[in-house]
Design a protein around this motif. Structure first.
Motif, short mmCIF file in Angstrom:
data_model
loop_
_atom_site.label_atom_id
_atom_site.label_comp_id
_atom_site.label_asym_id
_atom_site.label_seq_id
_atom_site.Cartn_x
_atom_site.Cartn_y
_atom_site.Cartn_z
N ASP A 146 13.84 13.74 -10.20
CA ASP A 146 13.63 12.88 -11.36
C ASP A 146 12.40 11.98 -11.23
O ASP A 146 12.20 11.07 -12.03
N TYR A 147 11.58 12.23 -10.21
CA TYR A 147 10.36 11.43 -10.07
C TYR A 147 9.25 12.32 -9.54
O TYR A 147 9.31 12.83 -8.42
N ASN A 148 8.26 12.53 -10.37
CA ASN A 148 7.09 13.31 -9.97
C ASN A 148 6.02 12.35 -9.48
O ASN A 148 5.46 11.57 -10.25
N GLN A 149 5.72 12.39 -8.20
CA GLN A 149 4.79 11.43 -7.63
C GLN A 149 3.40 11.52 -8.23
O GLN A 149 2.64 10.54 -8.22
N MET A 150 3.02 12.70 -8.77
CA MET A 150 1.72 12.81 -9.42
C MET A 150 1.63 11.96 -10.69
O MET A 150 0.54 11.58 -11.12
N ASP A 151 2.80 11.63 -11.30
CA ASP A 151 2.80 10.80 -12.51
C ASP A 151 2.21 9.42 -12.23
O ASP A 151 1.67 8.77 -13.14
N GLN B 247 -0.37 8.62 -10.67
CA GLN B 247 -1.83 8.56 -10.79
C GLN B 247 -2.24 8.12 -12.20
O GLN B 247 -3.07 7.24 -12.38
N GLY B 248 -1.64 8.75 -13.21
CA GLY B 248 -1.94 8.37 -14.59
C GLY B 248 -1.49 6.95 -14.88
O GLY B 248 -2.18 6.20 -15.60
N PHE B 249 -0.34 6.57 -14.33
CA PHE B 249 0.16 5.21 -14.52
C PHE B 249 -0.83 4.19 -13.98
O PHE B 249 -1.18 3.21 -14.64
N ILE B 250 -1.31 4.43 -12.76
CA ILE B 250 -2.23 3.48 -12.14
C ILE B 250 -3.55 3.42 -12.91
O ILE B 250 -4.14 2.35 -13.08
N ASN B 251 -4.01 4.59 -13.40
CA ASN B 251 -5.26 4.60 -14.17
C ASN B 251 -5.15 3.74 -15.43
O ASN B 251 -6.07 2.99 -15.77
#
Length: 406
Positions: free
Chosen positions: A377-382, A384-388
């Protein structure tokens, strides 16, 4: 100017130094009938012999109003649910008790047809405000007599001399003249050597509800508290009413050196005051409740509630119980407590309280999501977009600053 006269005065009577002499003072100065009223908020042995003493020193009647259950359910538990703590330390022991006592004074004054209510609060303290704001809320036309503002006595030593001259019995003398306030929630100590912040409190001399951490057992005490909608309902699996639960927690906490606070607080009237507070059971409840909220409240509610708690602590300390703002804030608190259900295990050891595990049917903690291992339920690649996106304002400012500084 001629002093206003009264026929019947209801006196908030504790049997302490102030109220022990006020009955005589009222009769000497007003020639009035004095009805002594003690509010039982858990003072226990302090209530013993009060009726005989009040009548012997001139009161026409004596009432003791049992306020314990109402005190716990309508004042203490709302404060616990709010995590209301004044200036980060004080668990509002005296502040919580004064409004319910004052309300009972009004009830009896109305029933007796009294034309004034009298209290023995000093003109330098907070309690005069707490009593009088409550009286104004329920009897806005009632006159209030506050001897400390008008009488010729200027100190507690003067009061003791006044009492001795009239053979009024006291439980204290000039050497043991600490100012104390006791109820089932706490015990406060002020005055004498405590007035100098340089002095370490003489704990072996003043503590009554427990021992110092150094004197506590070398083995820890474990306990489990159960909460329903933010209120404690059971200890070690045994259902208990609020009064009995607090008394038992006082016993356990006191034996383990829990809940001893030495603080310099900012009084409502503008001065700083140093006091030592004993609140063993209350300290346990605040710790347990606060920890349980960590897994049962969402982040935004939890953080906003912290702001509400600060404001609520201030207005409760200031005696503003019966105001629209307090009513509104307590309604918000009650809404947040609908999911604060569950059990928490605590370890008490030499003045410390440690969380030893907790669970809730309404927990928001997901071990799977929080785990460092694989999860679905958590994709660590997500991230990256959040931080951007989260960092976009920082990045844009830095780029523009670079352009401006070329």
């Amino acid at each position: 100017m001629e002093k206003k006269q009264y026929k019947k005065v209801v006196l908030a009577y504790s049997g302490g130094l102030d109220t022990s002499i006020i009955i005589s003072w009222l009769k000497e100065n007003y020639g009035c009938e004095v009805i002594a009223v003690a509010g039982d908020v858990g003072q226990a042995d302090e209530l013993e012999g009060l009726e005989a003493k009040a009548l012997a020193t001139g009161a026409s009647k004596y009432y003791v109003a049992d306020c314990k259950e109402e005190f716990v359910n309508d004042f203490i538990f709302p404060a616990v649910k709010a995590n209301a703590m004044y200036e980060g330390k004080y668990l509002l022991g005296t502040s919580l008790a004064r409004p319910i006592i004052a309300k009972k004074l009004v009830d009896i004054a109305k029933a007796e047809g009294a034309d004034a209510i009298c209290h023995g609060c000093t003109g330098k303290g907070n309690d005069q405000v707490r009593f009088e704001l409550t009286i104004k809320a329920f009897a806005p036309d009632m006159d209030i007599i506050a001897p400390w503002r008008t009488w010729e006595l200027k100190s507690r030593e003067d009061e003791i001399e006044y009492a001795e001259a009239r053979n009024i019995p006291l439980k204290i003398n000039k050497e043991t003249n600490y100012s104390k306030d006791k109820n089932l929630w706490h015990l406060s100590h002020e005055g004498l050597d405590l007035e100098d912040p340089q002095n370490e409190p003489m704990y072996d001399k003043i503590l009554e509800m427990g021992v110092t951490p150094e004197q506590a057992p070398d083995t820890p005490t474990y306990m489990t508290l159960t909460f329903e909608k933010g209120e404690p309902v059971a200890l070690n699996g045994e259902k208990m009413n609020g009064v009995d639960l607090i008394l038992k927690l006082n016993e356990l906490g006191g034996a383990n050196g829990i809940g001893i606070i030495d603080m310099v607080e900012n009084r409502l009237v503008g001065m700083k005051s140093r006091g030592v507070y004993e609140t063993p059971g209350g300290t346990i409840l605040y710790k347990a409740h606060g920890d349980l909220e960590e897994i049962t409240l969402d982040k935004e509610t939890q953080h906003f509630k912290q702001q509400v708690s600060l404001k609520l602590a201030d207005i409760l300390y200031n005696g503003q119980w019966y105001t629209p703002l307090t009513k509104a804030l307590l309604a918000f608190i009650d809404e947040t407590q609908k999911t604060v259900n569950g059990e928490i295990k605590l370890k008490l050891y030499k003045g410390n309280i440690t969380n030893a595990g907790m669970s809730s049917p309404d927990t928001l903690y997901s071990e799977q999501t929080a785990s460092f291992g694989e999860d679905e339920d958590y994709n660590q690649m997500d991230s990256q977009g959040f931080i951007n996106l989260y960092g976009l304002p920082i990045k844009v400012k830095a780029l523009l600053d670079q352009q401006r500084n070329k």
